[in-house]
Motif scaffolding. Sequence first.
Motif, PDB file in Angstrom:
ATOM      1  N   ALA A  15     -17.172  -9.040   0.058  1.00  0.00           N
ATOM      2  CA  ALA A  15     -16.213  -8.195   0.774  1.00  0.00           C
ATOM      3  C   ALA A  15     -15.793  -6.978  -0.050  1.00  0.00           C
ATOM      4  O   ALA A  15     -15.488  -5.917   0.504  1.00  0.00           O
ATOM      5  CB  ALA A  15     -14.984  -9.017   1.167  1.00  0.00           C
ATOM      6  N   ILE A  16     -15.771  -7.135  -1.385  1.00  0.00           N
ATOM      7  CA  ILE A  16     -15.337  -6.000  -2.199  1.00  0.00           C
ATOM      8  C   ILE A  16     -16.528  -5.245  -2.771  1.00  0.00           C
ATOM      9  O   ILE A  16     -16.385  -4.441  -3.692  1.00  0.00           O
ATOM     10  CB  ILE A  16     -14.394  -6.450  -3.346  1.00  0.00           C
ATOM     11  N   GLY A  17     -17.728  -5.522  -2.251  1.00  0.00           N
ATOM     12  CA  GLY A  17     -18.899  -4.739  -2.648  1.00  0.00           C
ATOM     13  C   GLY A  17     -19.573  -5.208  -3.910  1.00  0.00           C
ATOM     14  O   GLY A  17     -20.138  -4.400  -4.653  1.00  0.00           O
ATOM     15  N   GLU A  43       0.824  -1.208   0.000  1.00  0.00           N
ATOM     16  CA  GLU A  43       0.000   0.000   0.000  1.00  0.00           C
ATOM     17  C   GLU A  43       0.862   1.264   0.000  1.00  0.00           C
ATOM     18  O   GLU A  43       0.576   2.226  -0.721  1.00  0.00           O
ATOM     19  CB  GLU A  43      -0.917  -0.008   1.227  1.00  0.00           C
ATOM     20  N   ALA A  44       1.908   1.230   0.807  1.00  0.00           N
ATOM     21  CA  ALA A  44       2.773   2.408   0.886  1.00  0.00           C
ATOM     22  C   ALA A  44       3.413   2.691  -0.462  1.00  0.00           C
ATOM     23  O   ALA A  44       3.491   3.851  -0.909  1.00  0.00           O
ATOM     24  CB  ALA A  44       3.838   2.210   1.958  1.00  0.00           C
ATOM     25  N   VAL A  72      -5.205  -1.248  -7.769  1.00  0.00           N
ATOM     26  CA  VAL A  72      -4.526  -0.789  -8.984  1.00  0.00           C
ATOM     27  C   VAL A  72      -5.334  -1.155 -10.223  1.00  0.00           C
ATOM     28  O   VAL A  72      -5.534  -0.334 -11.133  1.00  0.00           O
ATOM     29  CB  VAL A  72      -3.104  -1.394  -9.082  1.00  0.00           C
ATOM     30  N   VAL A  73      -5.817  -2.382 -10.251  1.00  0.00           N
ATOM     31  CA  VAL A  73      -6.542  -2.852 -11.438  1.00  0.00           C
ATOM     32  C   VAL A  73      -7.833  -2.050 -11.627  1.00  0.00           C
ATOM     33  O   VAL A  73      -8.170  -1.635 -12.744  1.00  0.00           O
ATOM     34  CB  VAL A  73      -6.841  -4.359 -11.323  1.00  0.00           C
ATOM     35  N   VAL A  74      -8.542  -1.819 -10.536  1.00  0.00           N
ATOM     36  CA  VAL A  74      -9.795  -1.065 -10.628  1.00  0.00           C
ATOM     37  C   VAL A  74      -9.524   0.355 -11.117  1.00  0.00           C
ATOM     38  O   VAL A  74     -10.219   0.871 -12.003  1.00  0.00           O
ATOM     39  CB  VAL A  74     -10.511  -1.061  -9.259  1.00  0.00           C
ATOM     40  N   LEU A 114      -5.959  -7.204  -2.059  1.00  0.00           N
ATOM     41  CA  LEU A 114      -6.771  -6.004  -2.217  1.00  0.00           C
ATOM     42  C   LEU A 114      -5.954  -4.849  -2.786  1.00  0.00           C
ATOM     43  O   LEU A 114      -6.467  -4.030  -3.558  1.00  0.00           O
ATOM     44  CB  LEU A 114      -7.391  -5.608  -0.875  1.00  0.00           C
ATOM     45  N   ALA A 115      -4.677  -4.805  -2.414  1.00  0.00           N
ATOM     46  CA  ALA A 115      -3.815  -3.766  -2.984  1.00  0.00           C
ATOM     47  C   ALA A 115      -3.685  -3.962  -4.493  1.00  0.00           C
ATOM     48  O   ALA A 115      -3.714  -2.999  -5.267  1.00  0.00           O
ATOM     49  CB  ALA A 115      -2.439  -3.794  -2.317  1.00  0.00           C
TER      50      ALA A 115
END
Lengths: 244, 244
Positions: free
Chosen positions: B178-180, B83-84, B149-151, B144-145
Amino acid sequence: MPDLDDSAPRTARQIARAELTKAITDAARRQLAEVGPSALSLRAVARELGMASSAVYRYVASRDELLTILIIDTYDAIGEAAEAADDRAIAAGADAGARWLAVCRAVRSWALAHPNEWALVYGSPVPGYQAPQDTVGPASRLGLAMARVVVDAAAGGELAAVASLPAPTLVDPGVLQAIGGLPDAPHEDLPERSMLLWIALVGAISFELFGHLHNVITDHAVGFDRQMAVAASSIGLTLPLDGA
Amino acid sequence: MPDLDDSAPRTARQIARAELTKAITDAARRQLAEVGPSALSLRAVARELGMASSAVYRYVASRDELLTILIIDTYDAIGEAAEAADDRAIAAGADAGARWLAVCRAVRSWALAHPNEWALVYGSPVPGYQAPQDTVGPASRLGLAMARVVVDAAAGGELAAVASLPAPTLVDPGVLQAIGGLPDAPHEDLPERSMLLWIALVGAISFELFGHLHNVITDHAVGFDRQMAVAASSIGLTLPLDGA
DNA sequence: TGTACATCAGTGAACGCGCGTTCACTGATGTAC
DNA sequence: TGTACATCAGTGAACGCGCGTTCACTGATGTAC
């Protein structure tokens, strides 16, 4: 009567030794299947065979040597599964894409049937164990099986050009020498393409086997096929799947 | 004077407990770095801290609980590194391809710096250890990270269409929830594309870390970049590398 | 502020276990004459 | 074919080690009055 065949074991002792050596490695493999590489124990092997733990030392020099034997056997079994699948595909008249998919599926099946042996060679290194030189030959067998498909694909005109694989070759000189030198233009990148497939195959299998797809993907077999199709198409090879 | 802050530890006991708990997990992490997951020992941790082995049981319930703590910490550290790196890339105005490459490189660097921690979570399962439910949240952080990026790439029109990713979705309903929910058309395959990248990243790092590129490839960093570029392009994302 | 009691941290000994490896030994198998 | 000696397989005890976990205990810290 004597000397009829001097390559096979002759005396009762030699026969017994060959058989017991096999019994020991077989028992070790069963052990391994139950318990994982780092917990493999000479004493447990001896126990399973009903012999004193010290007796095992007549057949293997140490626990590390036993591990080495198992590692070599495992690399060979994986390599052979791959080669056999490829041979069957060739015999059935498959093209390069179908051959590669067959190899991938065969290796995955082998891995699912022998998870701890897979972990022994492709999982985390066993703490304190140093692989000797004897393992490198068998270890490369799977990679060479990948390369055979890729080379045949190129020779058969089944390998599309891809943009993203240029630049200096990264393959080790020792490997290049082992495969008979860098291929002629325009095929200098075949070793790299093969390696990409190799890494993708091993990576996908380990990822699944080590539990990271649990509750993440619904159909592991289909997901695997698709992952392999993507890897193949990324090096210019097309797999015979529904969506492709 | 009291009650100024009731979330922080107040009494000397609470302070000491918090500090010692941290000292124990830190020592365990050092242990782990030297010796590998399956050889991690509560007694060795106690020894390093100069306390009786029984004293450790005031802080962790068992060896398995200590392992669980380390696993969660490791997943979190990897997720945070990813994430960082992505945040830094965004701040620098990078496009999706550059962001993804930055994430990959950051995760690889982390893994090279902490090989045994990497093996703890992405290597062979520790024999006899069963991961509890608490690990699944942190475990999904890296995935999720990837998805972020892909989204963003899709939203920004940076994601090319690819032929080989059709068919029913394979992502688990729980994950989708979980990801909506499943993204709207034409983006139903974004979860799958993300997952492909995730598997490719973890697979490539493990392959290198577990020693299989030794004497096979000359420049591991470049080889890794290229492997990631191929994976990215296979899901329609282009990375900013020399050859691409 | 002082006292009495409850809570908790840390100790050291112990239990019971398994491991790899060595060693002196017995007894069977193989070999040379 | 028979005998004498060398080779080898297998035994069982032992060494020295480390492990996870439990338990009764001492002594310090915290709390309620």
